[in-house]
Design a protein around this motif. Structure first.
Motif, PDB file in Angstrom:
ATOM      1  N   PHE A  19      -1.584 -13.320   5.505  1.00  0.00           N
ATOM      2  CA  PHE A  19      -2.935 -12.545   6.217  1.00  0.00           C
ATOM      3  C   PHE A  19      -3.780 -13.269   5.163  1.00  0.00           C
ATOM      4  O   PHE A  19      -3.709 -13.888   4.324  1.00  0.00           O
ATOM      5  CB  PHE A  19      -2.543 -10.698   5.701  1.00  0.00           C
ATOM      6  CG  PHE A  19      -1.262  -9.957   6.403  1.00  0.00           C
ATOM      7  CD1 PHE A  19      -1.548  -9.873   7.939  1.00  0.00           C
ATOM      8  CD2 PHE A  19       0.130 -10.517   5.245  1.00  0.00           C
ATOM      9  CE1 PHE A  19      -0.409  -9.208   8.314  1.00  0.00           C
ATOM     10  CE2 PHE A  19       1.080  -9.684   6.604  1.00  0.00           C
ATOM     11  CZ  PHE A  19       1.054  -9.409   7.381  1.00  0.00           C
ATOM     12  N   THR A  20      -4.722 -12.372   5.678  1.00  0.00           N
ATOM     13  CA  THR A  20      -6.001 -12.402   4.587  1.00  0.00           C
ATOM     14  C   THR A  20      -7.317 -11.265   3.746  1.00  0.00           C
ATOM     15  O   THR A  20      -6.350  -9.841   4.328  1.00  0.00           O
ATOM     16  CB  THR A  20      -7.462 -12.914   6.031  1.00  0.00           C
ATOM     17  OG1 THR A  20      -8.239 -11.297   6.573  1.00  0.00           O
ATOM     18  CG2 THR A  20      -7.335 -14.241   6.137  1.00  0.00           C
ATOM     19  N   TRP A  21      -7.510 -11.902   2.739  1.00  0.00           N
ATOM     20  CA  TRP A  21      -8.130 -11.037   1.591  1.00  0.00           C
ATOM     21  C   TRP A  21      -9.267  -9.784   3.053  1.00  0.00           C
ATOM     22  O   TRP A  21      -9.580 -10.142   3.632  1.00  0.00           O
ATOM     23  CB  TRP A  21      -8.858 -10.917   0.979  1.00  0.00           C
ATOM     24  CG  TRP A  21      -8.294 -12.045   0.186  1.00  0.00           C
ATOM     25  CD1 TRP A  21      -7.344 -13.337  -0.190  1.00  0.00           C
ATOM     26  CD2 TRP A  21      -7.581 -11.578  -1.524  1.00  0.00           C
ATOM     27  NE1 TRP A  21      -7.268 -13.450  -1.049  1.00  0.00           N
ATOM     28  CE2 TRP A  21      -6.890 -12.343  -1.990  1.00  0.00           C
ATOM     29  CE3 TRP A  21      -7.631  -9.519  -1.753  1.00  0.00           C
ATOM     30  CZ2 TRP A  21      -6.233 -12.153  -3.374  1.00  0.00           C
ATOM     31  CZ3 TRP A  21      -7.424  -9.679  -3.001  1.00  0.00           C
ATOM     32  CH2 TRP A  21      -6.038 -10.607  -3.484  1.00  0.00           C
ATOM     33  N   GLN A  22      -8.747  -8.299   2.458  1.00  0.00           N
ATOM     34  CA  GLN A  22      -9.315  -7.428   3.191  1.00  0.00           C
ATOM     35  C   GLN A  22     -10.755  -6.619   2.500  1.00  0.00           C
ATOM     36  O   GLN A  22     -10.635  -6.472   1.008  1.00  0.00           O
ATOM     37  CB  GLN A  22      -9.125  -6.225   3.145  1.00  0.00           C
ATOM     38  CG  GLN A  22      -7.748  -6.194   4.096  1.00  0.00           C
ATOM     39  CD  GLN A  22      -7.899  -6.803   5.482  1.00  0.00           C
ATOM     40  OE1 GLN A  22      -9.217  -5.245   5.827  1.00  0.00           O
ATOM     41  NE2 GLN A  22      -7.264  -7.228   6.459  1.00  0.00           N
ATOM     42  N   TYR A  23     -12.091  -6.522   2.623  1.00  0.00           N
ATOM     43  CA  TYR A  23     -13.169  -6.712   2.049  1.00  0.00           C
ATOM     44  C   TYR A  23     -12.692  -5.149   1.856  1.00  0.00           C
ATOM     45  O   TYR A  23     -12.762  -4.479   2.565  1.00  0.00           O
ATOM     46  CB  TYR A  23     -14.675  -6.775   2.811  1.00  0.00           C
ATOM     47  CG  TYR A  23     -14.872  -8.089   2.610  1.00  0.00           C
ATOM     48  CD1 TYR A  23     -14.716  -9.296   1.626  1.00  0.00           C
ATOM     49  CD2 TYR A  23     -14.584  -9.092   3.704  1.00  0.00           C
ATOM     50  CE1 TYR A  23     -14.907 -10.326   1.042  1.00  0.00           C
ATOM     51  CE2 TYR A  23     -14.864 -10.647   3.545  1.00  0.00           C
ATOM     52  CZ  TYR A  23     -14.777 -11.226   2.411  1.00  0.00           C
ATOM     53  OH  TYR A  23     -15.311 -12.904   2.416  1.00  0.00           O
TER      54      TYR A  23
END
Length: 151
Positions: A19-23
């Motif tokens: 996954f990608t980082w969540q802001y």
């Protein structure tokens, strides 16, 4: 009016995951400022814009890191951000040197730890702000480079 609790996905791949980082949401960001004692004078109505610029700076930072990582593409073509650490009260050696000549001090510093296919590499990032360009992304300057202990 209550602050939004909606979060956005970044383009930054998160180490150890697919996954990608969540802001952070505007509410999370405001809570973090309050927890750190930095919410004085912060208008909750401005949080959407603050988060917009925060997210944009992180995307610019990741693009800088990716350019450095291209030098190692033969070893690893899919680096990921494993973790990061804010160090706002510690000047990097480059920031200290720059301040001696220009007087400019960064408003923040982060160390980003990149997973280069199993090898952890530390990047030092100094964030500068130009008051004359306030209100646009051009007001922010990101200076990112591998840490000397990671070269």
């Amino acid at each position: 009016k209550p602050l939004s609790t909606s979060r956005e996905s970044s383009s930054i791949p998160k180490g150890g995951t697919a996954f990608t980082w969540q802001y952070p949401s505007p509410q999370m960001f405001f809570n973090a400022l309050a927890r750190k004692g930095k919410a004085d004078g912060v208008d909750e109505d401005d949080m959407e814009n603050v988060v917009f610029f925060h997210n944009g700076m992180n995307e610019v930072t990741w693009n800088h890191v990716r350019r450095w990582e291209l030098l190692h593409a033969s070893e690893c073509n899919a680096p990921k951000l494993a973790r990061f650490r804010g160090r706002p009260h510690e000047l990097s050696p480059l920031a200290r040197l720059r301040s001696w000549f220009s007087g400019d001090l960064p408003f923040d510093r982060h160390d980003w730890y990149v997973d280069r296919c199993g090898q952890e590499v530390r990047y030092v990032i100094d964030f500068y702000f130009d008051e004359e360009k306030a209100g646009s992304m051009e007001a922010f300057e990101v200076v990112a480079r591998p840490a000397l202990d990671s070269v």
